[in-house]
Design a protein around this motif. Structure first.
Motif, PDB file in Angstrom:
ATOM      1  N   GLN A  83       0.639  -1.294  -0.007  1.00 11.60           N
ATOM      2  CA  GLN A  83       0.010   0.097  -0.045  1.00 11.60           C
ATOM      3  C   GLN A  83       0.780   1.126  -0.105  1.00 11.60           C
ATOM      4  OE1 GLN A  83      -2.121  -0.355   3.688  1.00 11.60           O
ATOM      5  NE2 GLN A  83      -3.563  -2.095   2.781  1.00 11.60           N
ATOM      6  N   LEU A  84       2.198   1.142   0.161  1.00 10.66           N
ATOM      7  CA  LEU A  84       3.096   2.322   0.343  1.00 10.66           C
ATOM      8  C   LEU A  84       3.566   2.958  -0.906  1.00 10.66           C
ATOM      9  CD1 LEU A  84       4.937   1.079   3.696  1.00 10.66           C
ATOM     10  CD2 LEU A  84       2.857   2.494   3.589  1.00 10.66           C
ATOM     11  N   THR A  85       3.814   1.963  -1.678  1.00  7.44           N
ATOM     12  CA  THR A  85       4.653   2.359  -3.124  1.00  7.44           C
ATOM     13  C   THR A  85       3.838   3.412  -3.464  1.00  7.44           C
ATOM     14  OG1 THR A  85       4.918   0.143  -3.198  1.00  7.44           O
ATOM     15  CG2 THR A  85       5.469   1.416  -5.341  1.00  7.44           C
ATOM     16  N   ALA A  86       2.715   3.561  -4.087  1.00  7.32           N
ATOM     17  CA  ALA A  86       2.157   4.834  -4.631  1.00  7.32           C
ATOM     18  C   ALA A  86       2.251   5.824  -3.938  1.00  7.32           C
ATOM     19  CB  ALA A  86       0.797   4.367  -5.057  1.00  7.32           C
ATOM     20  N   ILE A  87       1.825   5.883  -2.585  1.00  9.49           N
ATOM     21  CA  ILE A  87       2.047   7.080  -1.622  1.00  9.49           C
ATOM     22  C   ILE A  87       3.486   7.644  -1.638  1.00  9.49           C
ATOM     23  CG2 ILE A  87       1.835   8.040   0.421  1.00  9.49           C
ATOM     24  CD1 ILE A  87       0.007   5.659   1.131  1.00  9.49           C
ATOM     25  N   MET A  88       4.493   6.697  -1.580  1.00  7.35           N
ATOM     26  CA  MET A  88       5.806   7.373  -1.549  1.00  7.35           C
ATOM     27  C   MET A  88       6.113   7.741  -2.886  1.00  7.35           C
ATOM     28  SD  MET A  88       7.496   4.494   1.024  1.00  7.35           S
ATOM     29  CE  MET A  88       9.208   5.188   1.330  1.00  7.35           C
ATOM     30  N   GLU A  89       5.655   7.254  -4.086  1.00  8.50           N
ATOM     31  CA  GLU A  89       6.244   7.580  -5.190  1.00  8.50           C
ATOM     32  C   GLU A  89       5.281   8.992  -5.830  1.00  8.50           C
ATOM     33  OE1 GLU A  89       5.936   4.693  -8.280  1.00  8.50           O
ATOM     34  OE2 GLU A  89       7.611   3.432  -7.091  1.00  8.50           O
ATOM     35  N   SER A  90       4.362   9.352  -4.896  1.00  5.77           N
ATOM     36  CA  SER A  90       3.678  10.715  -5.041  1.00  5.77           C
ATOM     37  C   SER A  90       4.099  11.856  -4.256  1.00  5.77           C
ATOM     38  CB  SER A  90       2.064  10.314  -4.940  1.00  5.77           C
ATOM     39  OG  SER A  90       1.996  10.426  -3.482  1.00  5.77           O
ATOM     40  N   GLY A  91       4.976  11.482  -3.419  1.00  6.98           N
ATOM     41  CA  GLY A  91       5.782  12.614  -2.425  1.00  6.98           C
ATOM     42  C   GLY A  91       5.030  12.813  -1.426  1.00  6.98           C
ATOM     43  N   ALA A  92       4.035  12.149  -1.286  1.00  4.82           N
ATOM     44  CA  ALA A  92       2.959  12.294  -0.021  1.00  4.82           C
ATOM     45  C   ALA A  92       3.469  11.690   1.303  1.00  4.82           C
ATOM     46  CB  ALA A  92       1.552  12.162  -0.310  1.00  4.82           C
ATOM     47  N   LEU A  93       2.715  11.809   2.331  1.00  5.46           N
ATOM     48  CA  LEU A  93       3.276  11.211   3.837  1.00  5.46           C
ATOM     49  C   LEU A  93       2.244   9.923   3.903  1.00  5.46           C
ATOM     50  CD1 LEU A  93       3.332  14.110   6.204  1.00  5.46           C
ATOM     51  CD2 LEU A  93       5.169  13.027   4.872  1.00  5.46           C
ATOM     52  N   VAL A  94       3.002   8.657   4.301  1.00  7.98           N
ATOM     53  CA  VAL A  94       2.129   7.676   4.433  1.00  7.98           C
ATOM     54  C   VAL A  94       1.318   7.947   5.903  1.00  7.98           C
ATOM     55  CG1 VAL A  94       3.934   6.255   3.249  1.00  7.98           C
ATOM     56  CG2 VAL A  94       3.895   6.405   5.685  1.00  7.98           C
ATOM     57  N   PRO A  95       0.319   7.063   6.028  1.00  6.01           N
ATOM     58  CA  PRO A  95      -0.572   7.197   7.312  1.00  6.01           C
ATOM     59  C   PRO A  95       0.441   7.171   8.419  1.00  6.01           C
ATOM     60  CG  PRO A  95      -1.668   5.523   5.642  1.00  6.01           C
ATOM     61  CD  PRO A  95      -0.307   5.904   4.966  1.00  6.01           C
ATOM     62  N   LEU A  96       0.101   7.899   9.290  1.00  3.68           N
ATOM     63  CA  LEU A  96       0.983   7.832  10.652  1.00  3.68           C
ATOM     64  C   LEU A  96       0.925   6.628  11.486  1.00  3.68           C
ATOM     65  CD1 LEU A  96      -0.476  10.562  13.284  1.00  3.68           C
ATOM     66  CD2 LEU A  96      -1.686   9.433  11.481  1.00  3.68           C
ATOM     67  N   GLU A  97       0.012   5.894  11.520  1.00  2.00           N
ATOM     68  CA  GLU A  97      -0.167   4.632  12.268  1.00  2.00           C
ATOM     69  C   GLU A  97       0.882   3.703  11.738  1.00  2.00           C
ATOM     70  OE1 GLU A  97      -2.886   5.192  10.287  1.00  2.00           O
ATOM     71  OE2 GLU A  97      -3.644   6.926  11.956  1.00  2.00           O
ATOM     72  N   VAL A  98       1.141   3.510  10.327  1.00  2.00           N
ATOM     73  CA  VAL A  98       2.148   2.688   9.762  1.00  2.00           C
ATOM     74  C   VAL A  98       3.380   2.994   9.986  1.00  2.00           C
ATOM     75  CG1 VAL A  98       3.026   1.774   7.332  1.00  2.00           C
ATOM     76  CG2 VAL A  98       0.387   2.487   7.875  1.00  2.00           C
ATOM     77  N   VAL A  99       3.932   4.331   9.996  1.00  2.00           N
ATOM     78  CA  VAL A  99       5.244   4.603  10.473  1.00  2.00           C
ATOM     79  C   VAL A  99       5.396   4.485  11.991  1.00  2.00           C
ATOM     80  CG1 VAL A  99       7.043   6.499  10.152  1.00  2.00           C
ATOM     81  CG2 VAL A  99       4.889   6.684   8.924  1.00  2.00           C
ATOM     82  N   LEU A 100       4.506   4.718  12.797  1.00  2.00           N
ATOM     83  CA  LEU A 100       4.679   4.455  14.047  1.00  2.00           C
ATOM     84  C   LEU A 100       5.046   3.195  14.441  1.00  2.00           C
ATOM     85  CD1 LEU A 100       5.177   6.007  16.902  1.00  2.00           C
ATOM     86  CD2 LEU A 100       2.762   5.397  17.369  1.00  2.00           C
ATOM     87  N   ASP A 101       4.167   2.306  13.964  1.00  2.00           N
ATOM     88  CA  ASP A 101       4.412   0.732  14.060  1.00  2.00           C
ATOM     89  C   ASP A 101       5.673   0.354  13.709  1.00  2.00           C
ATOM     90  OD1 ASP A 101       1.854   0.492  14.836  1.00  2.00           O
ATOM     91  OD2 ASP A 101       0.770  -0.358  13.051  1.00  2.00           O
ATOM     92  N   LEU A 102       6.055   0.801  12.454  1.00  2.00           N
ATOM     93  CA  LEU A 102       7.448   0.411  12.144  1.00  2.00           C
ATOM     94  C   LEU A 102       8.638   1.097  12.916  1.00  2.00           C
ATOM     95  CD1 LEU A 102       7.081   0.755   8.041  1.00  2.00           C
ATOM     96  CD2 LEU A 102       7.216  -1.126   9.342  1.00  2.00           C
ATOM     97  N   VAL A 103       8.324   2.187  13.391  1.00  2.00           N
ATOM     98  CA  VAL A 103       9.358   2.799  14.208  1.00  2.00           C
ATOM     99  C   VAL A 103       9.639   1.720  15.555  1.00  2.00           C
ATOM    100  CG1 VAL A 103      10.029   4.698  15.563  1.00  2.00           C
ATOM    101  CG2 VAL A 103       9.524   4.885  13.249  1.00  2.00           C
ATOM    102  N   LYS A 104       8.246   1.867  16.086  1.00  2.00           N
ATOM    103  CA  LYS A 104       8.070   1.003  17.289  1.00  2.00           C
ATOM    104  C   LYS A 104       8.771  -0.472  17.204  1.00  2.00           C
ATOM    105  CE  LYS A 104       3.910   2.567  19.526  1.00  2.00           C
ATOM    106  NZ  LYS A 104       2.367   1.939  19.597  1.00  2.00           N
ATOM    107  N   GLU A 105       8.553  -1.179  16.149  1.00  2.00           N
ATOM    108  CA  GLU A 105       9.106  -2.301  15.926  1.00  2.00           C
ATOM    109  C   GLU A 105      10.550  -2.361  15.777  1.00  2.00           C
ATOM    110  OE1 GLU A 105       7.036  -3.874  12.338  1.00  2.00           O
ATOM    111  OE2 GLU A 105       5.050  -3.509  13.299  1.00  2.00           O
ATOM    112  N   ALA A 106      11.240  -1.373  15.256  1.00  2.00           N
ATOM    113  CA  ALA A 106      12.606  -1.392  15.135  1.00  2.00           C
ATOM    114  C   ALA A 106      12.953  -0.969  16.311  1.00  2.00           C
ATOM    115  CB  ALA A 106      12.916  -0.280  14.079  1.00  2.00           C
ATOM    116  N   MET A 107      12.430  -0.111  17.074  1.00  2.00           N
ATOM    117  CA  MET A 107      12.987   0.364  18.542  1.00  2.00           C
ATOM    118  C   MET A 107      13.032  -0.941  19.540  1.00  2.00           C
ATOM    119  SD  MET A 107      11.143   4.068  19.225  1.00  2.00           S
ATOM    120  CE  MET A 107      12.386   4.340  20.733  1.00  2.00           C
TER     121      MET A 107
END
Ligand code: AP5
Length: 197
Positions: free
Chosen positions: A55-79
């Motif tokens: 679901q992220l490819t199109a958003i990133m290729e458009s230069g927009a922000l991906v939904p904030l829950e998705v980013v926070l989940d990835l950051v939390k998992e990595a932390m």
């Protein structure tokens, strides 16, 4: 477990091509913090072929922000993974990109110790990104997407700078000079607060 870890957290904020990744490599080498780039975490998720990544490819290729829950989940998992390995602190690059992300991080994890903002004029950002475009292999390093990334920065991320300035946490760094000169300013600011790490 993340709240309980209570390790120092530094955010690195700046426009596309402002040198966040370049400076983070040098900061990590000197201070031994764990570097997490939200853009790299998102690109890894896309590469993994997961449904979340698809679901992220199109958003990133458009230069927009991906939904904030998705980013926070990835950051939390990595932390969590890094904390299990004994991380003594985090350098989180490209995050937060909108005020709501910062507020969500504060309520679910903890406040950042300091936010470094790399201030670079738009013309310089475009020049750097176009210079990198041929070799980066990144689908968003083309003039149309660069313009959209800049627009997203001005509309969504510039308010993040004001938000942390009002909290007294922001360090504004002129990041137009050489990589080493900028790093000197970064070190001078981090040394003021990292003696306690
Ligand atoms: P992300 O991967 O974070 O990209 P970005 O912010 O556009 O920044 P870059 O990684 O392109 O540049 P940089 O600032 O790290 O600069 P670098 O050191 O590489 O995000 C990509 C996308 O993911 C976003 O558009 C969004 O869709 C999504 N995303 C990411 N985080 C998100 C979040 N939190 N929420 C929602 N969506 C999110 O340097 C650039 C170039 O300049 C290099 O060639 C470098 O060698 C050169 N350079 C660096 N410093 C100097 C210098 N001092 N002088 C001359 N050249 C220099």
């Amino acid at each position: 477990p993340l709240k309980a870890a209570n390790v120092p957290i530094f955010f690195i904020v700046g426009g596309p091509g402002s040198g966040k990744g370049t400076q983070c490599d040098k900061i990590v080498a000197k201070y031994g913090l764990t570097h997490l780039s939200s853009g790299d975490l998102l690109r890894d998720e896309v590469k993994s072929g997961s449904p979340r990544g698809a679901q992220l490819t199109a958003i990133m290729e458009s230069g927009a922000l991906v939904p904030l829950e998705v980013v926070l989940d990835l950051v939390k998992e990595a932390m969590l993974i890094a904390i299990e390995k004994g991380s003594k602190g985090f350098l989180i690059d490209g995050y937060p990109r909108e005020v709501a992300q910062g507020q969500q991080f504060e309520s679910e994890i903890q406040e950042a110790k300091l936010v470094l903002f790399f201030d670079v004029a738009e013309e310089t950002l475009v020049k750097r990104l176009l210079g990198r475009a041929e070799t980066s292999g990144r689908a968003d390093d083309n003039i149309d997407t660069i313009k959209k990334r800049l627009h997203t920065f001005v509309t969504s991320t510039a308010p993040v700078v004001d938000y942390y300035e009002s909290k007294g946490k922001l360090v504004r760094i002129n990041a137009e000079g050489t990589v080493d000169d900028i790093f000197g300013v970064v070190v001078a600011n981090l040394d003021k607060v990292t003696s306690k790490i």
